[in-house]
Design a protein around this motif. Structure first.
Motif, PDB file in Angstrom:
ATOM      1  N   TYR A 129       0.832  -1.207   0.000  1.00 40.99           N
ATOM      2  CA  TYR A 129       0.000   0.000   0.000  1.00 40.99           C
ATOM      3  C   TYR A 129       0.866   1.257   0.000  1.00 40.99           C
ATOM      4  O   TYR A 129       0.622   2.198  -0.775  1.00 40.99           O
ATOM      5  CB  TYR A 129      -0.922  -0.014   1.221  1.00 40.99           C
ATOM      6  CG  TYR A 129      -1.667   1.274   1.444  1.00 40.99           C
ATOM      7  CD1 TYR A 129      -2.718   1.644   0.612  1.00 40.99           C
ATOM      8  CD2 TYR A 129      -1.309   2.121   2.489  1.00 40.99           C
ATOM      9  CE1 TYR A 129      -3.396   2.832   0.811  1.00 40.99           C
ATOM     10  CE2 TYR A 129      -1.982   3.310   2.694  1.00 40.99           C
ATOM     11  CZ  TYR A 129      -3.019   3.661   1.860  1.00 40.99           C
ATOM     12  OH  TYR A 129      -3.686   4.847   2.048  1.00 40.99           O
ATOM     13  N   ILE A 130       1.892   1.287   0.842  1.00 40.34           N
ATOM     14  CA  ILE A 130       2.793   2.448   0.919  1.00 40.34           C
ATOM     15  C   ILE A 130       3.498   2.668  -0.418  1.00 40.34           C
ATOM     16  O   ILE A 130       3.594   3.796  -0.908  1.00 40.34           O
ATOM     17  CB  ILE A 130       3.832   2.255   2.051  1.00 40.34           C
ATOM     18  CG1 ILE A 130       3.148   2.251   3.417  1.00 40.34           C
ATOM     19  CG2 ILE A 130       4.923   3.308   1.994  1.00 40.34           C
ATOM     20  CD1 ILE A 130       2.505   3.556   3.803  1.00 40.34           C
ATOM     21  N   ILE A 133       0.877   4.065  -3.062  1.00 37.90           N
ATOM     22  CA  ILE A 133       0.509   5.484  -2.931  1.00 37.90           C
ATOM     23  C   ILE A 133       1.708   6.390  -3.182  1.00 37.90           C
ATOM     24  O   ILE A 133       1.531   7.542  -3.546  1.00 37.90           O
ATOM     25  CB  ILE A 133      -0.149   5.818  -1.568  1.00 37.90           C
ATOM     26  CG1 ILE A 133       0.827   5.650  -0.419  1.00 37.90           C
ATOM     27  CG2 ILE A 133      -1.389   5.006  -1.347  1.00 37.90           C
ATOM     28  CD1 ILE A 133       0.332   6.242   0.892  1.00 37.90           C
ATOM     29  N   THR A 134       2.912   5.855  -3.010  1.00 37.51           N
ATOM     30  CA  THR A 134       4.102   6.663  -3.288  1.00 37.51           C
ATOM     31  C   THR A 134       4.318   6.817  -4.785  1.00 37.51           C
ATOM     32  O   THR A 134       4.552   7.917  -5.282  1.00 37.51           O
ATOM     33  CB  THR A 134       5.347   6.024  -2.635  1.00 37.51           C
ATOM     34  OG1 THR A 134       5.135   5.951  -1.230  1.00 37.51           O
ATOM     35  CG2 THR A 134       6.589   6.846  -2.918  1.00 37.51           C
ATOM     36  N   TRP A 136       2.158   5.813  -7.459  1.00 37.32           N
ATOM     37  CA  TRP A 136       1.021   6.128  -8.326  1.00 37.32           C
ATOM     38  C   TRP A 136       0.257   7.373  -7.907  1.00 37.32           C
ATOM     39  O   TRP A 136      -0.367   8.017  -8.722  1.00 37.32           O
ATOM     40  CB  TRP A 136       0.077   4.924  -8.417  1.00 37.32           C
ATOM     41  CG  TRP A 136       0.653   3.878  -9.320  1.00 37.32           C
ATOM     42  CD1 TRP A 136       0.715   3.906 -10.679  1.00 37.32           C
ATOM     43  CD2 TRP A 136       1.263   2.660  -8.916  1.00 37.32           C
ATOM     44  NE1 TRP A 136       1.331   2.781 -11.157  1.00 37.32           N
ATOM     45  CE2 TRP A 136       1.680   1.985 -10.085  1.00 37.32           C
ATOM     46  CE3 TRP A 136       1.526   2.048  -7.697  1.00 37.32           C
ATOM     47  CZ2 TRP A 136       2.325   0.766 -10.069  1.00 37.32           C
ATOM     48  CZ3 TRP A 136       2.162   0.827  -7.682  1.00 37.32           C
ATOM     49  CH2 TRP A 136       2.551   0.209  -8.861  1.00 37.32           C
ATOM     50  N   MET A 137       0.299   7.718  -6.626  1.00 35.92           N
ATOM     51  CA  MET A 137      -0.427   8.902  -6.182  1.00 35.92           C
ATOM     52  C   MET A 137       0.501  10.064  -5.850  1.00 35.92           C
ATOM     53  O   MET A 137       0.035  11.144  -5.530  1.00 35.92           O
ATOM     54  CB  MET A 137      -1.286   8.555  -4.962  1.00 35.92           C
ATOM     55  CG  MET A 137      -2.372   7.558  -5.258  1.00 35.92           C
ATOM     56  SD  MET A 137      -3.306   7.228  -3.766  1.00 35.92           S
ATOM     57  CE  MET A 137      -4.520   6.105  -4.383  1.00 35.92           C
ATOM     58  N   GLY A 138       1.798   9.802  -5.871  1.00 34.87           N
ATOM     59  CA  GLY A 138       2.768  10.869  -5.646  1.00 34.87           C
ATOM     60  C   GLY A 138       2.945  11.298  -4.207  1.00 34.87           C
ATOM     61  O   GLY A 138       3.514  12.356  -3.943  1.00 34.87           O
ATOM     62  N   GLU A 139       2.459  10.499  -3.253  1.00 34.07           N
ATOM     63  CA  GLU A 139       2.642  10.841  -1.838  1.00 34.07           C
ATOM     64  C   GLU A 139       4.115  10.657  -1.460  1.00 34.07           C
ATOM     65  O   GLU A 139       4.747   9.678  -1.851  1.00 34.07           O
ATOM     66  CB  GLU A 139       1.789   9.930  -0.959  1.00 34.07           C
ATOM     67  CG  GLU A 139       0.312  10.163  -1.068  1.00 34.07           C
ATOM     68  CD  GLU A 139      -0.115  11.451  -0.405  1.00 34.07           C
ATOM     69  OE1 GLU A 139       0.488  11.850   0.607  1.00 34.07           O
ATOM     70  OE2 GLU A 139      -1.059  12.070  -0.923  1.00 34.07           O
ATOM     71  N   PRO A 140       4.676  11.584  -0.701  1.00 29.81           N
ATOM     72  CA  PRO A 140       6.084  11.434  -0.306  1.00 29.81           C
ATOM     73  C   PRO A 140       6.245  10.379   0.800  1.00 29.81           C
ATOM     74  O   PRO A 140       5.362  10.204   1.630  1.00 29.81           O
ATOM     75  CB  PRO A 140       6.462  12.824   0.211  1.00 29.81           C
ATOM     76  CG  PRO A 140       5.171  13.409   0.672  1.00 29.81           C
ATOM     77  CD  PRO A 140       4.097  12.834  -0.219  1.00 29.81           C
ATOM     78  N   LEU A 141       7.379   9.685   0.759  1.00 29.07           N
ATOM     79  CA  LEU A 141       7.704   8.725   1.816  1.00 29.07           C
ATOM     80  C   LEU A 141       8.292   9.470   3.001  1.00 29.07           C
ATOM     81  O   LEU A 141       9.063  10.414   2.822  1.00 29.07           O
ATOM     82  CB  LEU A 141       8.741   7.709   1.320  1.00 29.07           C
ATOM     83  CG  LEU A 141       8.226   6.453   0.670  1.00 29.07           C
ATOM     84  CD1 LEU A 141       9.381   5.608   0.166  1.00 29.07           C
ATOM     85  CD2 LEU A 141       7.379   5.633   1.619  1.00 29.07           C
ATOM     86  N   SER A 142       7.975   9.041   4.190  1.00 24.84           N
ATOM     87  CA  SER A 142       8.554   9.684   5.363  1.00 24.84           C
ATOM     88  C   SER A 142      10.017   9.269   5.505  1.00 24.84           C
ATOM     89  O   SER A 142      10.429   8.198   5.056  1.00 24.84           O
ATOM     90  CB  SER A 142       7.778   9.299   6.629  1.00 24.84           C
ATOM     91  OG  SER A 142       8.038   7.957   6.969  1.00 24.84           O
TER      92      SER A 142
END
Length: 195
Positions: A129-130, A133-134, A136-142
């Motif tokens: 999941y992480i 979303i990183t 394909w959705m462009g969310e940044p990784l912590s």
């Protein structure tokens, strides 16, 4: 009694041997301990009944195994191993003589291992999941996530150059692509379902 090749007894207590050699199992828990994971249970019994003695690893010991040659044999082997490991960790929780104190004890390690075994399939789904979303959705990784993954993968990969085994990099990539879903998701779910 069990004896070594030179005639010395391997188990010095009839009580341990009687408990280890039991065939009268009535519960699923005992069946997983004594029929699927008898070698682990023997170690647990030795820890329980001989708290002043020391168990040690013998690196000179030679062991031979027959590697599973089909997926169905691997599935059966891993079902037995995962189930017996889970039930044996429950028994290890009852051993009073484990070394360490509080969170720095072997009992804490057993609890963490027990939890890790239970959540392994869910953790793989979470990692998927992480990653999704990183990418394909462009969310940044912590930064914490990157550090944890770097340590987990880095410790394994660091061994390859230290041992001059560069070919292991290729096999590690193959394992990450094919082995991780099988060993971290399919086999644990199958094992728990068929416990």
């Amino acid at each position: 009694r069990l004896y070594s090749n030179d005639g010395r007894p391997l188990l010095s207590s009839d009580d341990v041997y009687q408990r280890y050699a039991t065939n009268n199992v009535k519960t699923l828990h005992d069946k997983n301990l004594f029929h699927l994971g008898e070698d682990r249970m023997l170690t647990t019994l030795l820890l329980r009944y001989f708290p002043d003695m020391k168990l040690s690893f013998v690196p000179e010991a030679t062991c031979y195994t027959i590697v599973p040659h089909t997926f169905s044999v691997l599935l059966s082997q891993r079902r037995r191993w995962i189930n017996s490991t889970f039930h044996n960790m429950l028994e290890l929780m009852r051993v009073q003589s484990m070394c360490g104190i509080c969170c720095l004890s072997m009992k804490a390690v057993v609890v963490l291992d027990l939890i890790a075994t239970l959540i392994l399939p869910a953790s793989l789904v979470y990692v998927g999941y992480i990653i999704s979303i990183t990418f394909w959705m462009g969310e940044p990784l912590s930064l914490l996530m990157l550090v944890v993954w770097g340590i987990v993968v880095g410790v394994q990969v660091a061994v390859f150059p230290l041992r001059s085994r560069w070919d292991y990099c290729w096999w590690f990539l193959i394992f990450c692509i094919f082995g991780v879903p099988v060993f971290y998701f399919i086999l644990p779910l199958y094992s728990f379902w068929h416990m």
